[in-house]
Design a protein around this motif. Structure first.
Motif, PDB file in Angstrom:
ATOM      1  N   TYR A   1       0.858  -1.186   0.000  1.00  0.00           N
ATOM      2  CA  TYR A   1       0.000   0.000   0.000  1.00  0.00           C
ATOM      3  C   TYR A   1       0.893   1.235   0.000  1.00  0.00           C
ATOM      4  CZ  TYR A   1      -3.928  -3.066   1.134  1.00  0.00           C
ATOM      5  OH  TYR A   1      -4.892  -4.044   1.099  1.00  0.00           O
TER       6      TYR A   1
ATOM      7  N   SER B   1       1.068   5.414   0.070  1.00  0.00           N
ATOM      8  CA  SER B   1       0.257   6.581   0.399  1.00  0.00           C
ATOM      9  C   SER B   1       1.093   7.681   1.042  1.00  0.00           C
ATOM     10  CB  SER B   1      -0.873   6.192   1.354  1.00  0.00           C
ATOM     11  OG  SER B   1      -1.610   7.340   1.752  1.00  0.00           O
TER      12      SER B   1
ATOM     13  N   PHE C   1      -9.123   3.141   5.237  1.00  0.00           N
ATOM     14  CA  PHE C   1      -8.041   2.171   5.050  1.00  0.00           C
ATOM     15  C   PHE C   1      -7.816   1.309   6.293  1.00  0.00           C
ATOM     16  CE2 PHE C   1      -3.392   1.250   5.332  1.00  0.00           C
ATOM     17  CZ  PHE C   1      -3.351   0.290   4.333  1.00  0.00           C
TER      18      PHE C   1
ATOM     19  N   CYS D   1       3.676  -1.414   3.831  1.00  0.00           N
ATOM     20  CA  CYS D   1       3.204  -0.034   3.705  1.00  0.00           C
ATOM     21  C   CYS D   1       4.372   0.845   3.267  1.00  0.00           C
ATOM     22  CB  CYS D   1       2.626   0.470   5.023  1.00  0.00           C
ATOM     23  SG  CYS D   1       0.977  -0.176   5.372  1.00  0.00           S
TER      24      CYS D   1
ATOM     25  N   LEU E   1      -3.062   4.616  -2.960  1.00  0.00           N
ATOM     26  CA  LEU E   1      -4.175   5.158  -2.188  1.00  0.00           C
ATOM     27  C   LEU E   1      -4.345   6.657  -2.367  1.00  0.00           C
ATOM     28  CD1 LEU E   1      -3.542   3.263   1.189  1.00  0.00           C
ATOM     29  CD2 LEU E   1      -5.153   2.640  -0.619  1.00  0.00           C
TER      30      LEU E   1
END
Length: 705
Positions: free
Chosen positions: A333, A335, A347, A363, A410
């Motif tokens: 992910y 972001s 999220f 992440c 995202l």
């Protein structure tokens, strides 16, 4: 002329030069060269004078000639690097500095120029190393301290930057640059009041410096003082009409005020002036997406044109086909918003409910201002990567080395995105999700996660990605405080209905205000309550008031408020029915309103950005609150306002419905994991290799009723 006389004339020129009498110094250097044409010092000093007059080509010729006469002179090399940096030739400047440092490893100016050249090449971490060495070897050098602060800002270390910038400030308290950099670092660390103070001082020291006004305008934007920000961006543009950052800031401020045409013009010009860097194109596309003035066809054409240009300049990685069925999927992910940001409300339910047996979560954080939400995301991730300081190439390498199977963006075209990096295709499957309701424009992002209420199969022509429909809706909301219960609403105490809005003001299109006016006209005893922090500014209220009056709203029936309660959700106790906005509809606001028991009837518009609330209503079992037209909306809202018993029952019954559906994190995570598994299985299947992007795998064709 004797050698002693030549040296005396050269020394006189240097004294004149240092005292500011540049014209006389230039004359004396010229006389030295007439007498001694191969004098390296005179060539070097003549180059410095040319540089002071912005004659960069002449400066380069002179200093290079000096170096041809004295090749290993580090001072000459460091000053040549300065000239090359001014000519935007950072790579050449870097090589010159490295050559100088071979002969004099402790040369302060060469170390500083090396750091500056690396910074201009977006190699912030390397710049920090070079400038840290300069500071270590020359701790009282102001330029080294100030430049190290700038490099630390770019490398995502604002707190460290502040430490060195305060040292630089002590060495030279009247330098505009140190106050400017200090203000930027303080803003990045979240200290907005301190940032404003530093930038006020920078403006005092350099009232004609456009960059000072741009950065102070950015702080005003963060503080919600849009009129002050707008004024500073306009001052910046007045001082430098071709400064892209000033025009970008102007566009941002105008957008917040709903001045769509002017905002778009400002972004367009910023992009043209910054064309080689492409820094503001996402801001332009985001503004276009929000604008009520553009059709869906115009939006996809604009986004796709951007995507084609990015992909044409970016080679894509080719991934080998393999079977995933028996493997734990690696999901990445990406972001800039792993912090207290609206996206995290949608999220975190997914992240917390992922099956660690089936997926490993990475992440990739572009977040600059970390907070408690950042820590929550970090704790629920299997692997955490702080990527903000990385170049696109370094980030691509990191993702490839991590072996990511599905990379999920995202952000879309919102602030701080890394879409240009995703054009390199660092993961075999790439997905756009949550942060942006339109196509990214990149064909190398394979899927766009949505649901069958937000979009239909007919929407495919408006996306460069393949639409993938989730069965229970494309959002799951992080529930609010369960101890903060739904109030009975103001209807019981007032005896009349209070309509409300807590939306961002830029979503108040003229069409939206006209429909609100019709609602008020048909509910003669109702009031309209508008809440937003930016309304504390009189200029903002006056501008909005003029627009509302033009739309037919009687301002005597409107209350403005801006003081946040201890918990912002408590504001919904002052509202009976939340009015929706369009064409860009509600997001987080709709979920928060409904969680507090306040219904938000909506219009199902022509695109996903207009249908998010409709999706929520369908999936939590309230499709009767979705209108298909403005007329239908006015009827639906006014009928609800008149039916007090229905309104009371709704207020009590919404939250239980949400808990079972659109706030059900476990169900949502299972849907997402099934979607990711289907995506990678399609990729690994030979018969689908050429067709998987043309067919939208519809997990569900119709919404839950």
């Amino acid at each position: 002329m004797a050698a002693a006389q030549v040296q005396q004339k050269l020394n006189d020129g240097i004294r004149r030069h240092r005292s500011g009498d540049v014209a006389e110094a230039a004359r004396l250097y010229s006389e030295v060269l007439d007498a001694e044409p191969q004098n390296p010092d005179a060539w070097h000093l003549s180059g410095l004078i040319a540089f002071q007059h912005n004659k960069h080509n002449d400066a380069e010729i002179c200093i290079r000639h000096a170096l041809s006469l004295r090749p290993s002179q580090a001072d000459f090399q460091a000053n040549l690097a300065s000239v090359l940096l001014a000519m935007n030739r950072a790579s050449e400047a870097e090589q010159i500095c490295r050559g100088a440092l071979k002969h004099q490893p402790r040369h302060a100016a060469a170390l500083q120029r090396l750091g500056n050249s690396l910074l201009k090449q977006n190699r912030a971490d390397e710049a920090v190393q070079a400038l840290s060495l300069a500071v270590e070897r020359h701790p009282d050098n102001f330029d080294a301290q100030c430049n190290l602060g700038a490099a630390l800002i770019e490398s995502g270390q604002p707190q460290q930057a502040i430490r060195f910038l305060l040292r630089a400030k002590a060495l030279n308290p009247n330098s505009m640059h140190v106050h400017l950099n200090l203000g930027v670092a303080q803003r990045d660390s979240g200290s907005l009041a301190a940032a404003a103070e530093s930038l006020n001082r920078a403006v005092e020291l350099a009232p004609d410096c456009a960059e000072c006004y741009v950065n102070r305008g950015n702080v005003f934007m963060d503080q919600g003082d849009i009129p002050a920000a707008l004024a500073d961006f306009r001052r910046a543009v007045e001082r430098n009409p071709r400064l892209p950052t000033a025009l970008n800031g102007l566009g941002r401020a105008l957008q917040v005020l709903g001045e769509w045409q002017q905002a778009q013009e400002a972004f367009d010009l910023a992009c043209r002036l910054d064309a080689p860097n492409r820094r503001f194109e996402s801001n332009r596309l985001y503004c276009a997406s929000l604008s009520p003035n553009l059709s869906r066809r115009q939006l996809i054409d604009d986004h796709a044109e951007w995507g084609r240009a990015i992909e044409a300049a970016t080679p894509a990685i080719r991934h080998s086909r393999r079977k995933f069925s028996d493997q734990r999927l690696r999901i990445g992910y990406l972001s800039p918003d792993f912090r207290n940001h609206a996206t995290m409300k949608f999220f975190l339910p997914l992240l917390k409910n992922h099956s660690r047996r089936d997926v490993e979560v990475f992440c990739y954080s572009e977040t600059k201002r970390e907070d408690s939400t950042t820590e929550s995301v970090r704790q629920h991730a299997d692997q955490w990567r702080h990527t903000s300081p990385m170049t696109d190439g370094d980030l691509v390498t990191q993702i490839v080395e991590d072996g990511i199977d599905v990379l999920v963006d995202l952000a879309g075209h919102t602030a701080g995105n890394r879409l240009a990096m995703m054009a390199a295709k660092p993961a075999p499957v790439q997905v756009s999700f949550l942060g942006y309701p339109n196509s990214t424009g990149l064909s190398r992002i394979d899927y766009f996660l949505t649901d069958a209420v937000r979009e239909s199969s007919a929407s495919a022509e408006f996306f460069t990605e393949t639409l993938f429909f989730l069965p229970g809706g494309a959002c799951c909301f992080e529930i609010g405080r369960t101890d903060l219960t739904e109030s009975s609403g103001p209807l019981d105490s007032n005896g009349f209905v209070t309509f409300g809005s807590t939306h961002r003001l830029e979503k108040f299109s003229d069409e939206c205000l006209a429909v609100w006016s019709r609602v008020l006209q048909q509910t003669a005893d109702a009031k309209l309550f508008l809440f937003r922090d930016v309304l504390r500014h009189e200029a903002v209220r006056q501008q909005l008031g003029r627009r509302m009056q033009a739309a037919g709203v009687d301002l005597r029936r409107v209350d403005f408020a801006w003081e946040l309660p201890s918990n912002h959700l408590e504001v919904y106790s002052r509202i009976d029915i939340l009015l929706d906005v369009f064409p860009w509809g509600s997001g987080t606001t709709a979920y928060e309103s409904m969680w507090m028991g306040v219904p938000i009837p909506t219009i199902a518009g022509d695109r996903g950005a207009c249908r998010a609330t409709a999706s929520m209503m369908h999936h939590c079992g309230l499709p009767e609150l979705v209108a298909e037209s403005a007329d239908d909306y006015v009827r639906l809202v006014t009928e609800l306002a008149r039916d007090h018993e229905r309104l009371t029952n709704l207020r009590r019954g919404i939250r239980p419905k949400m808990l079972q559906t659109v706030c059900n994190g476990a169900r949502f995570a299972a849907d997402i994991e099934a979607a990711f598994r289907q995506m990678v299985d399609r990729l690994s299947s030979p018969e689908n290799e050429e067709t998987h992007r043309r067919s939208a795998p519809a997990v569900q064709e119709s919404p839950h009723e």
